[in-house]
Design a protein around this motif. Structure first.
Motif, mmCIF file in Angstrom:
data_model
loop_
_atom_site.group_PDB
_atom_site.id
_atom_site.type_symbol
_atom_site.label_atom_id
_atom_site.label_comp_id
_atom_site.label_asym_id
_atom_site.label_seq_id
_atom_site.Cartn_x
_atom_site.Cartn_y
_atom_site.Cartn_z
ATOM 1 N N ALA A 47 -11.177 -12.484 13.466
ATOM 2 C CA ALA A 47 -10.767 -11.806 14.702
ATOM 3 C C ALA A 47 -9.373 -12.258 15.144
ATOM 4 C CB ALA A 47 -11.782 -12.071 15.806
ATOM 5 N N LEU A 48 -9.081 -13.547 15.017
ATOM 6 C CA LEU A 48 -7.773 -14.065 15.425
ATOM 7 C C LEU A 48 -6.645 -13.566 14.525
ATOM 8 C CD1 LEU A 48 -8.585 -17.748 16.397
ATOM 9 C CD2 LEU A 48 -7.897 -15.879 17.906
ATOM 10 N N VAL A 49 -6.903 -13.470 13.243
ATOM 11 C CA VAL A 49 -5.877 -12.946 12.335
ATOM 12 C C VAL A 49 -5.547 -11.506 12.718
ATOM 13 C CG1 VAL A 49 -5.384 -12.275 9.942
ATOM 14 C CG2 VAL A 49 -6.376 -14.517 10.430
ATOM 15 N N ASP A 50 -6.568 -10.727 13.041
ATOM 16 C CA ASP A 50 -6.342 -9.353 13.469
ATOM 17 C C ASP A 50 -5.564 -9.329 14.785
ATOM 18 O OD1 ASP A 50 -6.478 -6.559 13.664
ATOM 19 O OD2 ASP A 50 -8.468 -6.610 14.579
ATOM 20 N N GLU A 51 -6.000 -10.113 15.755
ATOM 21 C CA GLU A 51 -5.386 -10.124 17.088
ATOM 22 C C GLU A 51 -3.953 -10.666 17.077
ATOM 23 O OE1 GLU A 51 -5.853 -12.604 21.244
ATOM 24 O OE2 GLU A 51 -7.622 -12.377 19.985
ATOM 25 N N SER A 58 -10.847 -9.948 5.119
ATOM 26 C CA SER A 58 -12.273 -10.119 4.866
ATOM 27 C C SER A 58 -12.632 -11.596 4.786
ATOM 28 C CB SER A 58 -12.646 -9.442 3.546
ATOM 29 O OG SER A 58 -12.016 -10.116 2.470
ATOM 30 N N ALA A 59 -13.909 -11.874 4.903
ATOM 31 C CA ALA A 59 -14.399 -13.248 4.736
ATOM 32 C C ALA A 59 -14.105 -13.756 3.337
ATOM 33 C CB ALA A 59 -15.898 -13.305 5.033
ATOM 34 N N GLU A 60 -14.110 -12.850 2.370
ATOM 35 C CA GLU A 60 -13.814 -13.242 0.993
ATOM 36 C C GLU A 60 -12.379 -13.744 0.857
ATOM 37 O OE1 GLU A 60 -15.299 -10.255 1.780
ATOM 38 O OE2 GLU A 60 -17.311 -10.797 1.113
ATOM 39 N N LYS A 61 -11.445 -13.094 1.549
ATOM 40 C CA LYS A 61 -10.048 -13.535 1.520
ATOM 41 C C LYS A 61 -9.908 -14.912 2.159
ATOM 42 C CE LYS A 61 -7.583 -10.357 -0.461
ATOM 43 N NZ LYS A 61 -6.917 -10.643 -1.716
ATOM 44 N N ILE A 68 -4.800 -23.832 6.683
ATOM 45 C CA ILE A 68 -4.506 -22.873 7.743
ATOM 46 C C ILE A 68 -3.282 -22.049 7.356
ATOM 47 C CG2 ILE A 68 -3.766 -22.641 10.149
ATOM 48 C CD1 ILE A 68 -5.576 -25.045 10.795
ATOM 49 N N GLY A 69 -2.330 -22.669 6.687
ATOM 50 C CA GLY A 69 -1.147 -21.955 6.219
ATOM 51 C C GLY A 69 -1.489 -20.821 5.269
ATOM 52 N N ASP A 70 -2.510 -21.033 4.439
ATOM 53 C CA ASP A 70 -2.952 -19.951 3.550
ATOM 54 C C ASP A 70 -3.447 -18.752 4.364
ATOM 55 O OD1 ASP A 70 -2.420 -21.560 1.340
ATOM 56 O OD2 ASP A 70 -4.515 -22.188 1.121
ATOM 57 N N ILE A 71 -4.147 -19.036 5.463
ATOM 58 C CA ILE A 71 -4.643 -17.961 6.331
ATOM 59 C C ILE A 71 -3.465 -17.252 6.981
ATOM 60 C CG2 ILE A 71 -5.979 -17.436 8.401
ATOM 61 C CD1 ILE A 71 -7.807 -19.819 7.598
ATOM 62 N N VAL A 72 -2.513 -18.013 7.503
ATOM 63 C CA VAL A 72 -1.320 -17.416 8.099
ATOM 64 C C VAL A 72 -0.611 -16.541 7.069
ATOM 65 C CG1 VAL A 72 0.973 -17.918 9.056
ATOM 66 C CG2 VAL A 72 -1.017 -19.223 9.840
ATOM 67 N N GLY A 73 -0.580 -16.990 5.839
ATOM 68 C CA GLY A 73 0.048 -16.216 4.769
ATOM 69 C C GLY A 73 -0.587 -14.854 4.587
ATOM 70 N N LEU A 74 -1.880 -14.745 4.862
ATOM 71 C CA LEU A 74 -2.553 -13.443 4.767
ATOM 72 C C LEU A 74 -1.967 -12.462 5.768
ATOM 73 C CD1 LEU A 74 -6.275 -14.575 4.385
ATOM 74 C CD2 LEU A 74 -4.742 -13.771 2.571
ATOM 75 N N GLY A 75 -1.548 -12.968 6.924
ATOM 76 C CA GLY A 75 -0.943 -12.126 7.949
ATOM 77 C C GLY A 75 0.483 -11.745 7.637
ATOM 78 N N GLU A 76 1.085 -12.406 6.686
ATOM 79 C CA GLU A 76 2.468 -12.120 6.304
ATOM 80 C C GLU A 76 2.567 -11.147 5.133
ATOM 81 O OE1 GLU A 76 3.887 -16.159 5.667
ATOM 82 O OE2 GLU A 76 4.833 -16.106 7.634
ATOM 83 N N LYS A 77 1.440 -10.711 4.602
ATOM 84 C CA LYS A 77 1.448 -9.854 3.426
ATOM 85 C C LYS A 77 2.062 -8.491 3.689
ATOM 86 C CE LYS A 77 -1.226 -12.546 0.787
ATOM 87 N NZ LYS A 77 -1.066 -13.150 -0.386
ATOM 88 N N ASN A 78 1.894 -7.973 4.909
ATOM 89 C CA ASN A 78 2.428 -6.631 5.215
ATOM 90 C C ASN A 78 3.738 -6.698 5.920
ATOM 91 O OD1 ASN A 78 0.428 -5.157 3.984
ATOM 92 N ND2 ASN A 78 -0.803 -5.031 5.817
#
Length: 78
Positions: A47-51, A58-61, A68-78
């Protein structure tokens, strides 16, 4: 797209709240295995990544992330 430092700070602050830790206790280098990382944390993080980062993930990602940096990186993909 590169996220601004303010966006990352906001994400870290909200993630700290969700994980019930002090914001200064986490950073983008923090390993998820060092946190109380359970299914509720995963759902909150989705929810936070979306917000905060504007990315639906997804939970799989998240399961592929080590820090935490890996998660932030998911938000930088687009």
């Amino acid at each position: 797209m590169s996220l601004s430092s303010e966006t990352i700070k906001e994400f870290l602050s909200k993630l700290a709240d969700a994980l019930e830790v002090e914001v200064n206790a986490i950073s983008i280098e923090t390993r998820l295995s060092s946190l109380d990382w359970d299914s509720l944390a995963v759902i909150s993080t989705i929810a936070l990544v979306d917000e905060c980062l504007g990315e639906v993930i997804s939970a799989e990602k998240i399961a592929e992330c080590q820090t935490i940096g890996d998660i932030v990186g998911l938000g930088e993909k687009n």
